[in-house]
Design a protein around this motif. Structure first.
Motif, PDB file in Angstrom:
ATOM      1  N   ILE A 108       0.903  -1.249  -0.461  1.00 41.68           N
ATOM      2  CA  ILE A 108       0.195   0.241   0.322  1.00 41.68           C
ATOM      3  C   ILE A 108       0.436   1.361  -0.278  1.00 41.68           C
ATOM      4  CG2 ILE A 108      -1.938   1.558   1.175  1.00 41.68           C
ATOM      5  CD1 ILE A 108      -3.164  -1.446   2.369  1.00 41.68           C
ATOM      6  N   VAL A 109       1.988   1.199   0.482  1.00 45.22           N
ATOM      7  CA  VAL A 109       2.962   2.522   0.421  1.00 45.22           C
ATOM      8  C   VAL A 109       3.297   2.533  -0.148  1.00 45.22           C
ATOM      9  CG1 VAL A 109       4.440   3.238   1.957  1.00 45.22           C
ATOM     10  CG2 VAL A 109       3.138   1.827   3.314  1.00 45.22           C
ATOM     11  N   GLN A 110       4.026   1.903  -0.903  1.00 45.65           N
ATOM     12  CA  GLN A 110       4.465   1.571  -2.454  1.00 45.65           C
ATOM     13  C   GLN A 110       3.510   2.203  -3.357  1.00 45.65           C
ATOM     14  OE1 GLN A 110       5.644  -1.782  -3.971  1.00 45.65           O
ATOM     15  NE2 GLN A 110       7.299  -1.575  -5.295  1.00 45.65           N
ATOM     16  N   GLU A 111       2.076   1.417  -3.640  1.00 45.18           N
ATOM     17  CA  GLU A 111       1.329   2.448  -4.491  1.00 45.18           C
ATOM     18  C   GLU A 111       0.820   3.899  -4.465  1.00 45.18           C
ATOM     19  OE1 GLU A 111      -3.204   1.429  -5.632  1.00 45.18           O
ATOM     20  OE2 GLU A 111      -2.211  -0.067  -4.610  1.00 45.18           O
ATOM     21  N   GLU A 112       0.798   3.939  -3.065  1.00 46.67           N
ATOM     22  CA  GLU A 112       0.920   5.645  -2.140  1.00 46.67           C
ATOM     23  C   GLU A 112       1.809   6.000  -2.806  1.00 46.67           C
ATOM     24  OE1 GLU A 112       0.251   4.974   1.395  1.00 46.67           O
ATOM     25  OE2 GLU A 112      -2.259   6.205   1.454  1.00 46.67           O
ATOM     26  N   ALA A 113       2.988   5.780  -2.453  1.00 47.60           N
ATOM     27  CA  ALA A 113       4.512   6.465  -3.284  1.00 47.60           C
ATOM     28  C   ALA A 113       3.847   6.956  -5.069  1.00 47.60           C
ATOM     29  CB  ALA A 113       5.510   6.161  -3.234  1.00 47.60           C
ATOM     30  N   THR A 125      -8.231  10.462  -8.666  1.00 46.14           N
ATOM     31  CA  THR A 125      -9.553   9.810  -6.740  1.00 46.14           C
ATOM     32  C   THR A 125      -9.283   9.225  -6.476  1.00 46.14           C
ATOM     33  OG1 THR A 125     -11.101  10.832  -8.013  1.00 46.14           O
ATOM     34  CG2 THR A 125      -9.947  12.376  -7.240  1.00 46.14           C
ATOM     35  N   SER A 126      -9.988   7.630  -8.348  1.00 48.21           N
ATOM     36  CA  SER A 126     -10.066   6.832  -8.399  1.00 48.21           C
ATOM     37  C   SER A 126      -8.833   5.730  -7.495  1.00 48.21           C
ATOM     38  CB  SER A 126     -11.184   6.114  -9.668  1.00 48.21           C
ATOM     39  OG  SER A 126      -9.486   6.342 -10.321  1.00 48.21           O
ATOM     40  N   THR A 127      -7.826   6.325  -7.833  1.00 44.91           N
ATOM     41  CA  THR A 127      -6.739   5.636  -7.285  1.00 44.91           C
ATOM     42  C   THR A 127      -6.834   6.023  -5.199  1.00 44.91           C
ATOM     43  OG1 THR A 127      -5.633   6.417  -9.043  1.00 44.91           O
ATOM     44  CG2 THR A 127      -3.909   5.388  -7.253  1.00 44.91           C
ATOM     45  N   ALA A 128      -7.246   6.765  -5.047  1.00 40.25           N
ATOM     46  CA  ALA A 128      -6.602   7.300  -4.004  1.00 40.25           C
ATOM     47  C   ALA A 128      -8.125   5.944  -3.277  1.00 40.25           C
ATOM     48  CB  ALA A 128      -7.501   8.579  -3.380  1.00 40.25           C
ATOM     49  N   ASP A 129      -9.035   6.331  -3.625  1.00 42.03           N
ATOM     50  CA  ASP A 129     -10.226   4.798  -3.029  1.00 42.03           C
ATOM     51  C   ASP A 129      -9.733   3.998  -3.105  1.00 42.03           C
ATOM     52  OD1 ASP A 129     -12.115   7.545  -3.275  1.00 42.03           O
ATOM     53  OD2 ASP A 129     -12.880   7.180  -5.471  1.00 42.03           O
ATOM     54  N   ILE A 131      -6.738   2.861  -2.963  1.00 43.11           N
ATOM     55  CA  ILE A 131      -5.968   2.781  -1.493  1.00 43.11           C
ATOM     56  C   ILE A 131      -5.986   2.631  -0.641  1.00 43.11           C
ATOM     57  CG2 ILE A 131      -3.959   4.162  -0.771  1.00 43.11           C
ATOM     58  CD1 ILE A 131      -2.420   4.764  -3.399  1.00 43.11           C
ATOM     59  N   ALA A 132      -7.752   3.740  -0.505  1.00 46.34           N
ATOM     60  CA  ALA A 132      -8.026   3.130   1.245  1.00 46.34           C
ATOM     61  C   ALA A 132      -8.861   2.417   1.206  1.00 46.34           C
ATOM     62  CB  ALA A 132      -9.408   4.761   0.790  1.00 46.34           C
ATOM     63  N   HIS A 133      -9.003   2.145   0.508  1.00 42.74           N
ATOM     64  CA  HIS A 133      -9.981   0.418   0.327  1.00 42.74           C
ATOM     65  C   HIS A 133      -8.981  -0.377   0.939  1.00 42.74           C
ATOM     66  CE1 HIS A 133     -12.632  -3.062  -0.415  1.00 42.74           C
ATOM     67  NE2 HIS A 133     -11.279  -3.643  -1.151  1.00 42.74           N
ATOM     68  N   LYS A 134      -8.008   0.066   0.262  1.00 44.24           N
ATOM     69  CA  LYS A 134      -6.482  -1.615   0.671  1.00 44.24           C
ATOM     70  C   LYS A 134      -6.787  -1.304   1.756  1.00 44.24           C
ATOM     71  CE  LYS A 134      -5.156  -2.303  -3.864  1.00 44.24           C
ATOM     72  NZ  LYS A 134      -4.009  -1.998  -5.450  1.00 44.24           N
ATOM     73  N   HIS A 135      -6.839   0.179   2.547  1.00 47.14           N
ATOM     74  CA  HIS A 135      -5.948   0.457   3.893  1.00 47.14           C
ATOM     75  C   HIS A 135      -7.298  -0.484   4.656  1.00 47.14           C
ATOM     76  CE1 HIS A 135      -2.481   2.617   4.439  1.00 47.14           C
ATOM     77  NE2 HIS A 135      -3.297   3.171   3.186  1.00 47.14           N
ATOM     78  N   GLY A 136      -8.475  -0.218   4.363  1.00 43.65           N
ATOM     79  CA  GLY A 136      -9.689  -0.629   4.569  1.00 43.65           C
ATOM     80  C   GLY A 136      -9.629  -2.421   5.468  1.00 43.65           C
ATOM     81  N   VAL A 137      -8.885  -3.488   4.117  1.00 43.45           N
ATOM     82  CA  VAL A 137      -8.567  -4.182   4.129  1.00 43.45           C
ATOM     83  C   VAL A 137      -8.282  -4.915   4.562  1.00 43.45           C
ATOM     84  CG1 VAL A 137      -8.164  -6.588   2.405  1.00 43.45           C
ATOM     85  CG2 VAL A 137      -9.749  -4.452   1.376  1.00 43.45           C
TER      86      VAL A 137
END
Length: 138
Positions: A108-113, A125-129, A131-137
């Protein structure tokens, strides 16, 4: 009021004629027509595979705990060595699960970077969404 005509068979005939004119054999034509009905499953991402593997590991830990709960809790059922063995197995399971979760967090951190565009502004924003979903997972 106009009449509506079912055109599905006309479409299938047109696809069949076109496939044969392009040199498709009968089996390839049949698979082409079947693909209109049954779609192929989407390819899973590396994150999804890792998350499912982590879920399976947690499920295996849960099954192990349920299997050995009575033996561990009742002092008269097991010896101290057997209890130590159970604790060692549980510790190994937990470490493996923690490592898998850390790998997911690293992804997730790598994808955020990678999702940041020029000047560090977030790209989409779709990428941000996602990434937020993956944090929830995790």
């Amino acid at each position: 009021m106009s009449k509506v005509r079912e055109r599905t068979e006309d479409f299938k005939d047109a696809v069949r004629r076109t496939a044969l004119s392009l040199g498709f054999n009968e089996s390839k034509t049949a698979s082409l027509l079947a693909s209109f009905i049954m779609h192929k499953p989407r390819k899973r991402s590396a994150f999804m595979n890792a998350a499912l593997k982590t879920l399976e590991s947690i499920g295996a830990l849960d099954q192990f705990l349920l299997k050995h709960k009575k033996d561990y809790v009742d002092v008269h059922r097991t010896t101290e060595q057997e209890r130590d063995s159970i604790e060692h197995e549980v510790t190994t399971f937990i470490k493996a699960c923690k490592e898998q979760i850390d790998v997911l967090k690293g992804n997730i951190v790598q994808e955020e970077a990678n999702s940041r565009s020029w000047l560090g502004i977030k790209a989409e924003t779709s990428t941000a969404d996602a990434i937020a979903h993956k944090h929830g997972v995790v």
